[in-house]
Design a protein around this motif. Structure first.
Motif, mmCIF file in Angstrom:
data_model
loop_
_atom_site.group_PDB
_atom_site.id
_atom_site.type_symbol
_atom_site.label_atom_id
_atom_site.label_comp_id
_atom_site.label_asym_id
_atom_site.label_seq_id
_atom_site.Cartn_x
_atom_site.Cartn_y
_atom_site.Cartn_z
ATOM 1 N N HIS A 5 0.842 -1.195 0.000
ATOM 2 C CA HIS A 5 0.000 0.000 0.000
ATOM 3 C C HIS A 5 0.878 1.246 0.000
ATOM 4 C CE1 HIS A 5 -3.113 2.721 2.169
ATOM 5 N NE2 HIS A 5 -3.231 2.824 0.862
ATOM 6 N N MET A 6 0.615 2.149 -0.957
ATOM 7 C CA MET A 6 1.351 3.400 -1.057
ATOM 8 C C MET A 6 0.346 4.536 -0.840
ATOM 9 S SD MET A 6 3.652 2.376 -4.405
ATOM 10 C CE MET A 6 4.683 3.853 -4.393
ATOM 11 N N PRO A 7 0.119 4.942 0.406
ATOM 12 C CA PRO A 7 -0.905 5.945 0.722
ATOM 13 C C PRO A 7 -0.735 7.225 -0.084
ATOM 14 C CG PRO A 7 -0.029 4.975 2.729
ATOM 15 C CD PRO A 7 0.849 4.508 1.611
ATOM 16 N N LEU A 9 -1.502 7.648 -3.276
ATOM 17 C CA LEU A 9 -1.512 7.410 -4.718
ATOM 18 C C LEU A 9 -2.927 7.132 -5.204
ATOM 19 C CD1 LEU A 9 1.506 5.188 -5.853
ATOM 20 C CD2 LEU A 9 1.238 7.657 -5.989
ATOM 21 N N ALA A 10 -3.253 7.684 -6.354
ATOM 22 C CA ALA A 10 -4.552 7.409 -6.970
ATOM 23 C C ALA A 10 -4.463 6.283 -7.981
ATOM 24 C CB ALA A 10 -5.089 8.671 -7.657
ATOM 25 N N SER A 11 -3.268 5.736 -8.166
ATOM 26 C CA SER A 11 -3.058 4.680 -9.164
ATOM 27 C C SER A 11 -2.574 3.396 -8.504
ATOM 28 C CB SER A 11 -2.041 5.139 -10.209
ATOM 29 O OG SER A 11 -0.774 5.330 -9.609
ATOM 30 N N GLU A 12 -2.611 2.316 -9.281
ATOM 31 C CA GLU A 12 -2.153 1.006 -8.831
ATOM 32 C C GLU A 12 -1.519 0.284 -10.007
ATOM 33 O OE1 GLU A 12 -2.168 -2.060 -5.631
ATOM 34 O OE2 GLU A 12 -2.903 0.019 -5.616
ATOM 35 N N THR A 13 -0.438 -0.430 -9.747
ATOM 36 C CA THR A 13 0.140 -1.320 -10.753
ATOM 37 C C THR A 13 -0.055 -2.742 -10.278
ATOM 38 O OG1 THR A 13 1.820 0.312 -11.373
ATOM 39 C CG2 THR A 13 2.179 -1.959 -12.065
ATOM 40 N N ILE A 14 -0.677 -3.551 -11.103
ATOM 41 C CA ILE A 14 -0.928 -4.940 -10.757
ATOM 42 C C ILE A 14 -0.409 -5.830 -11.871
ATOM 43 C CG2 ILE A 14 -3.274 -4.913 -11.745
ATOM 44 C CD1 ILE A 14 -4.026 -6.915 -9.465
ATOM 45 N N ALA A 176 0.881 -6.467 -6.525
ATOM 46 C CA ALA A 176 0.266 -5.155 -6.762
ATOM 47 C C ALA A 176 0.842 -4.135 -5.801
ATOM 48 C CB ALA A 176 -1.255 -5.231 -6.603
ATOM 49 N N ALA A 177 0.964 -2.898 -6.264
ATOM 50 C CA ALA A 177 1.441 -1.807 -5.419
ATOM 51 C C ALA A 177 0.754 -0.527 -5.854
ATOM 52 C CB ALA A 177 2.959 -1.661 -5.516
ATOM 53 N N GLY A 178 0.388 0.289 -4.875
ATOM 54 C CA GLY A 178 -0.260 1.557 -5.199
ATOM 55 C C GLY A 178 -1.235 1.985 -4.135
ATOM 56 N N GLY A 179 -2.246 2.734 -4.549
ATOM 57 C CA GLY A 179 -3.166 3.364 -3.606
ATOM 58 C C GLY A 179 -4.159 2.453 -2.938
ATOM 59 N N ALA A 180 -4.354 1.243 -3.438
ATOM 60 C CA ALA A 180 -5.314 0.313 -2.833
ATOM 61 C C ALA A 180 -4.669 -0.451 -1.681
ATOM 62 C CB ALA A 180 -5.832 -0.665 -3.881
ATOM 63 N N THR A 181 -5.453 -0.784 -0.679
ATOM 64 C CA THR A 181 -4.947 -1.568 0.442
ATOM 65 C C THR A 181 -4.902 -3.045 0.060
ATOM 66 O OG1 THR A 181 -7.124 -1.985 1.408
ATOM 67 C CG2 THR A 181 -6.006 0.074 2.045
ATOM 68 N N HIS A 182 -4.215 -3.830 0.891
ATOM 69 C CA HIS A 182 -4.124 -5.270 0.634
ATOM 70 C C HIS A 182 -5.511 -5.907 0.611
ATOM 71 C CE1 HIS A 182 -2.528 -9.379 0.764
ATOM 72 N NE2 HIS A 182 -3.454 -9.614 1.679
ATOM 73 N N ASP A 183 -6.348 -5.553 1.582
ATOM 74 C CA ASP A 183 -7.684 -6.153 1.637
ATOM 75 C C ASP A 183 -8.512 -5.776 0.412
ATOM 76 O OD1 ASP A 183 -7.139 -7.411 4.008
ATOM 77 O OD2 ASP A 183 -8.089 -5.881 5.277
ATOM 78 N N GLU A 354 9.596 5.220 -5.640
ATOM 79 C CA GLU A 354 8.405 6.065 -5.666
ATOM 80 C C GLU A 354 7.458 5.651 -6.784
ATOM 81 O OE1 GLU A 354 9.496 10.167 -5.756
ATOM 82 O OE2 GLU A 354 10.179 10.176 -3.671
ATOM 83 N N SER A 355 7.900 4.741 -7.633
ATOM 84 C CA SER A 355 7.077 4.220 -8.731
ATOM 85 C C SER A 355 6.330 2.971 -8.275
ATOM 86 C CB SER A 355 7.972 3.886 -9.928
ATOM 87 O OG SER A 355 7.350 2.977 -10.799
ATOM 88 N N SER A 356 5.017 2.944 -8.496
ATOM 89 C CA SER A 356 4.248 1.755 -8.126
ATOM 90 C C SER A 356 4.655 0.562 -8.978
ATOM 91 C CB SER A 356 2.744 2.025 -8.265
ATOM 92 O OG SER A 356 2.389 2.322 -9.606
#
Length: 417
Positions: A5-7, A9-14, A176-183, A354-356
């Protein structure tokens, strides 16, 4: 499954990663891994190729796939608000691809064109030649995409078998990394599996998406460890420059001395202030591009020096590169030079993370290769702990190893001393 989780961020890379690459092919199945990468974009029972392309384009993000010698990945960077749809699309592609025989034949021509484009690129030819030279008969010697002749004879049944035996857990890793949480990501993946009609299983193999299991091996099976082959090769091409790649056996992925290795690579040929850049380009004007390169696999690695120059400068570049390498081995770097390199590496590490996409990549590789994850601060401390004596000792160890030289370009009398 592994996430970060990267608080803010509005994006996510999966990405959906497969712990298999061209190294895991036989001579008869060569090219199937890369071919399958293409085919997964060609449609599922509920989506044709155009629908898949439009769904990725609609997000305005970055979506693609990569095939490497030990890994395959299908990924997308999108807004968190689009993540549920993108996750469902990726899971559907990986688990339910049509792998249609007619599409297979059409794509055969596309891949042959891709290989032809690579054959026209002197840089691609140089690195493929180097691998072929140093690995001999080992699978790592083959180009990731195989050869045009191998693609021409690759059977559709081979592709189907490759998918059914390889694209199953425990080879599959979702990162996955970015604005979404693990859950949140976990819920989206569970929904995507249900939508794809596989639930928590693909065939008889359950998807373990509850947690990361670094070092589990991911069903790769036994791999033959390569042996470095010394020698020289030259592919003559009608180009202005001569491409040069000289090197030796390096360090494998996750080696305990990898931070010393990183400092060495950067100091010798990792930027405009590096020894090779200053000596070969700035002081002597012998080349425009000169730098260190490294390839790292689960059980083997290569260290090399790349340069591009006019043919008449080729031998001087090789001699000077070897001299700088030897100087690093015989003369311990100064404290000020080491401090500058540590600062450079520390900055590049922090900026890169700093890059997702970079964080997603790091998570997946950690999971597949069994490398423990370290915080950015811990990584910086590992770099700062490297001593000048360690760098010099490693340079000497590498210098003592058998070497190989590959050339691509006009005929030239260039050799290792």
């Amino acid at each position: 499954m592994t996430t970060e989780h990267m608080p803010g961020l509005a994006s996510e890379t999966i990405g959906i990663w497969v712990a298999a690459g061209s190294r895991d092919e036989s001579r008869e199945t060569a090219g199937s891994t890369h071919f399958l990468e293409h085919m997964l974009f060609k449609g599922t029972p509920t989506k044709d190729a155009k629908t898949i392309a439009a769904a990725f384009d609609r997000t305005g993000g970055d979506s693609n796939a990569i095939t490497a010698k030990e890994l395959t990945c299908y990924y997308s960077r999108c807004l968190v608000t689009d993540l549920s749809d993108i996750t469902a699309l990726l899971v559907d592609m990986v688990s339910n691809s049509n792998l249609d025989a007619e599409e297979f034949e059409r794509e055969r021509g596309v891949i042959i064109e891709e290989l032809a484009m690579s054959a026209d690129d002197p840089g691609d030819v140089l690195f493929d030649d180097f691998d072929e030279l140093i690995f001999g008969d080992h699978p790592l010697a083959r180009p990731v995409g195989a050869t045009k002749n191998q693609i021409r004879v690759l059977g559709h049944h081979t592709l189907l078998e490759h998918h059914s035996t390889t694209y199953v857990p425990p080879r599959l890793v979702i990162a996955a990394a970015g604005g979404a949480t693990h859950d949140e990501v976990l819920g989206m993946v569970e929904d995507a599996l249900a939508q794809a009609g596989v639930g928590s299983e693909v065939g008889s193999h359950p998807w373990d998406i509850s947690s990361a299991t670094a070092g589990a091996g991911h069903g790769r099976g036994a791999r033959e460890v390569p042996t470095f082959q010394s020698g020289r090769s030259h592919t003559v091409k009608d180009t202005e420059q001569l491409g040069i790649l000289l090197g030796c056996e390096g360090l494998e992925e996750g080696h305990p001395d990898r931070f010393v290795y990183s400092v060495l690579l950067t100091m010798l040929g990792g930027g405009m202030s590096s020894r090779l850049f200053q000596s070969v380009r700035e002081d002597r004007g012998l080349a425009y591009a000169v730098n260190c390169v490294a390839s790292q696999f689960t059980d083997f690695g290569t260290f090399g020096i790349y340069a591009g120059c006019t043919p008449e400068n080729g031998q001087a570049v090789v001699d000077l590169a070897l001299a700088e390498w030897d100087r690093l081995a015989t003369e311990t770097p100064t404290r000020s030079e080491l401090d500058a390199i540590v600062s450079q590496l520390s900055g590049s590490m922090v900026l890169g993370l700093e890059s997702s996409a970079a964080r997603m990549n790091r998570l997946a590789r950690s999971e597949i290769f069994g490398i423990s994850l370290e915080s950015p601060l811990d990584l910086i401390e590992r770099v700062r702990s490297v001593t000048a004596e360690q760098v010099s000792t490693m340079a000497g160890d590498l210098m003592s190893r058998p070497k190989s030289l590959s050339l691509v370009g006009p005929q030239a009398d260039v050799a290792l001393p």
